[in-house]
Design a protein around this motif. Structure first.
Motif, PDB file in Angstrom:
ATOM      1  N   PRO A   1       0.819  -1.217   0.000  1.00 21.00           N
ATOM      2  CA  PRO A   1       0.000   0.000   0.000  1.00 21.00           C
ATOM      3  C   PRO A   1       0.851   1.263   0.000  1.00 21.00           C
ATOM      4  O   PRO A   1       1.984   1.266   0.484  1.00 21.00           O
ATOM      5  N   VAL A   2       0.287   2.340  -0.542  1.00 19.66           N
ATOM      6  CA  VAL A   2       0.940   3.649  -0.456  1.00 19.66           C
ATOM      7  C   VAL A   2       0.781   4.142   0.982  1.00 19.66           C
ATOM      8  O   VAL A   2      -0.340   4.255   1.482  1.00 19.66           O
ATOM      9  N   PRO A   3       1.873   4.430   1.689  1.00 16.33           N
ATOM     10  CA  PRO A   3       1.744   4.794   3.103  1.00 16.33           C
ATOM     11  C   PRO A   3       1.205   6.207   3.309  1.00 16.33           C
ATOM     12  O   PRO A   3       1.416   7.094   2.491  1.00 16.33           O
ATOM     13  N   LYS A   4       0.512   6.366   4.414  1.00 10.53           N
ATOM     14  CA  LYS A   4       0.125   7.700   4.879  1.00 10.53           C
ATOM     15  C   LYS A   4       1.296   8.245   5.681  1.00 10.53           C
ATOM     16  O   LYS A   4       1.873   7.539   6.519  1.00 10.53           O
ATOM     17  N   VAL A   5       1.689   9.491   5.434  1.00  7.00           N
ATOM     18  CA  VAL A   5       2.814  10.097   6.149  1.00  7.00           C
ATOM     19  C   VAL A   5       2.274  11.051   7.211  1.00  7.00           C
ATOM     20  O   VAL A   5       1.503  11.953   6.915  1.00  7.00           O
TER      21      VAL A   5
END
Length: 202
Positions: free
Chosen positions: A124-128
């Protein structure tokens, strides 16, 4: 103007899940490990570099392609030196980018940098999440929200600089928070301000 050395300093920081590569270092909880797509565990990591070296004191960004998720990053640098070849530079930032999804961002105070992103197919594309700055040598902590887990992190900094332009500060800590119930990344400067960044996934 300080001179730039011919040699290139290599410092590749890799806050990534071990399941994504036999060479990666485990820095995540079992829950984070389980959250990553099954195919990511066996697929080879893709290493993406910034399109070009940054200008002096500017940002270099490396962005993971579609279908992959950022799991870590690092940099190469051309540090600035004075007339007697002493380093007067610092890596101000090496972290997942908050404004640019799926991107690892790097910045030197004076010199130039090349950013590297570690990209896992199917992840998944991470939340920063960005922590509050740790002022005057105090710690900054960035924590993942409820329902998400940390898979790594990095820092941004505002170091002490002399009147001659030499950086005389240092990032003393950039690491996962150790507490049993922790779910974040911590950063601490020697003298001035540091800010923690953490990557979070479900």
């Amino acid at each position: 103007m300080p001179a730039f050395p011919r040699t290139v300093a290599l410092a590749l920081a890799i806050p990534a899940a071990a399941a994504l590569s036999a060479a990666a270092t485990m820095l995540v909880s079992p829950a984070a490990h389980a959250s990553l797509a099954p195919q990511a565990a066996t697929a080879a990591l893709k290493i993406v570099k910034s399109p070009a070296w940054s200008d002096q004191g500017k940002w270099a960004d490396a962005t993971c392609p579609a279908g992959t998720g950022l799991v870590g990053g690092g940099y190469k640098s051309h540090n600035s030196r004075n007339g007697v070849k002493h380093n007067v530079d610092a890596v101000d930032a090496s972290a997942p980018s908050a404004p640019k999804p799926n991107t690892w961002a790097v910045k030197l105070h004076h010199g130039t940098a090349e950013s590297y992103a570690m990209c896992a197919p199917g992840a998944p594309v991470p939340k920063v999440v960005v922590g509050k700055p740790g002022l005057d040598g105090h710690e900054s902590v960035a924590s993942c929200p409820k329902g998400m887990v940390s898979i790594g992190g990095g820092y941004n900094s505002d170091p002490v600089v002399t009147g001659a332009g030499a950086v005389v500060d240092f990032v003393q800590t950039s690491a996962p928070v150790e507490a049993a119930d922790a779910n974040g990344w911590k950063v601490e400067m020697m003298h001035k301000h540091g800010t923690a960044y953490v990557m979070c996934v479900k």
